[in-house]
Design a protein around this motif. Sequence first.
Motif, PDB file in Angstrom:
ATOM      1  N   ASN A 234      -6.447   6.458   4.966  1.00 28.81           N
ATOM      2  CA  ASN A 234      -6.235   6.025   4.097  1.00 28.81           C
ATOM      3  C   ASN A 234      -7.113   4.785   4.269  1.00 28.81           C
ATOM      4  O   ASN A 234      -7.463   4.131   2.816  1.00 28.81           O
ATOM      5  CB  ASN A 234      -5.307   5.771   2.857  1.00 28.81           C
TER       6      ASN A 234
ATOM      7  N   TRP B 185      -0.512   8.019   7.029  1.00 25.66           N
ATOM      8  CA  TRP B 185      -1.019   7.387   6.514  1.00 25.66           C
ATOM      9  C   TRP B 185      -1.922   5.769   6.108  1.00 25.66           C
ATOM     10  O   TRP B 185      -3.471   6.521   5.930  1.00 25.66           O
ATOM     11  CB  TRP B 185      -0.406   6.281   4.950  1.00 25.66           C
TER      12      TRP B 185
ATOM     13  N   LEU C 295       0.607  -1.466   0.051  1.00 29.70           N
ATOM     14  CA  LEU C 295      -0.165  -0.034   0.053  1.00 29.70           C
ATOM     15  C   LEU C 295       1.128   1.382   0.347  1.00 29.70           C
ATOM     16  O   LEU C 295       0.457   2.297  -0.806  1.00 29.70           O
ATOM     17  CB  LEU C 295      -0.861  -0.115   0.690  1.00 29.70           C
ATOM     18  N   ALA C 296       2.001   1.035   0.974  1.00 26.76           N
ATOM     19  CA  ALA C 296       2.393   2.562   0.613  1.00 26.76           C
ATOM     20  C   ALA C 296       4.059   2.195   0.991  1.00 26.76           C
ATOM     21  O   ALA C 296       4.298   1.264   2.010  1.00 26.76           O
ATOM     22  CB  ALA C 296       1.947   3.586   1.645  1.00 26.76           C
ATOM     23  N   GLU C 297       4.848   2.899   0.947  1.00 26.52           N
ATOM     24  CA  GLU C 297       6.523   2.283   1.743  1.00 26.52           C
ATOM     25  C   GLU C 297       7.238   3.782   1.927  1.00 26.52           C
ATOM     26  O   GLU C 297       6.666   5.204   1.352  1.00 26.52           O
ATOM     27  CB  GLU C 297       7.172   1.776   0.708  1.00 26.52           C
ATOM     28  N   ASP C 298       7.948   3.903   2.618  1.00 24.09           N
ATOM     29  CA  ASP C 298       9.103   5.249   3.121  1.00 24.09           C
ATOM     30  C   ASP C 298      10.500   5.020   3.305  1.00 24.09           C
ATOM     31  O   ASP C 298      10.453   3.509   3.953  1.00 24.09           O
ATOM     32  CB  ASP C 298       8.077   5.908   4.276  1.00 24.09           C
TER      33      ASP C 298
ATOM     34  N   LEU D 227       3.934   6.219   8.435  1.00 24.45           N
ATOM     35  CA  LEU D 227       3.185   5.166   7.323  1.00 24.45           C
ATOM     36  C   LEU D 227       1.871   4.280   8.456  1.00 24.45           C
ATOM     37  O   LEU D 227       0.505   5.069   7.795  1.00 24.45           O
ATOM     38  CB  LEU D 227       4.042   3.880   7.272  1.00 24.45           C
TER      39      LEU D 227
END
Length: 159
Positions: free
Chosen positions: A68, A64, A40-43, A61
């Motif tokens: 979301n 986020w 879904l997301a990375e950072d 995250l």
Amino acid sequence: MIDETGLRHLERCVELAAQALEAGEEPFGSVLVAGDGSVLAEDHNHVVSTGDETAHPEFELARWAAANMTAEERASATVYTSGEHCPMCAAAHAWVGLGRIVYATSSAQLSAWRTELGVQPSPVQTLPVQEVAPGVIVEGPVPEFADRMRELHRRSHAA
């Protein structure tokens, strides 16, 4: 025991940590994975570039996810990360209601490396995630990543 999928996600976290280091940041990277296995997301860390000591990827995250994802989606998600969550990130993870945490290297390992490298200790007490967020399922460390992460941290403090 971390399965092949988990190892791939941790590998990506180590890649993100290396990218962070190349960008002049501290070497930490994290990936948020949905219950269905989709990323879904990375950072990675942004502490140096922002001047904000809270700009950890795990914290970002969690933010986020809160913005979301539904509560059910958050509960079934997993955060994979190159290093065990600090107390701030563990608290954010728990407050947002994210599911499992899988980390490559532990806070205890990082503390030992910092001591070995002559780096000042963290200004925040190092605690296992379970002490901050006892309801979160936690897996780690994963020994196959220790040498690479130690080297990234050594390089981070070599300047």
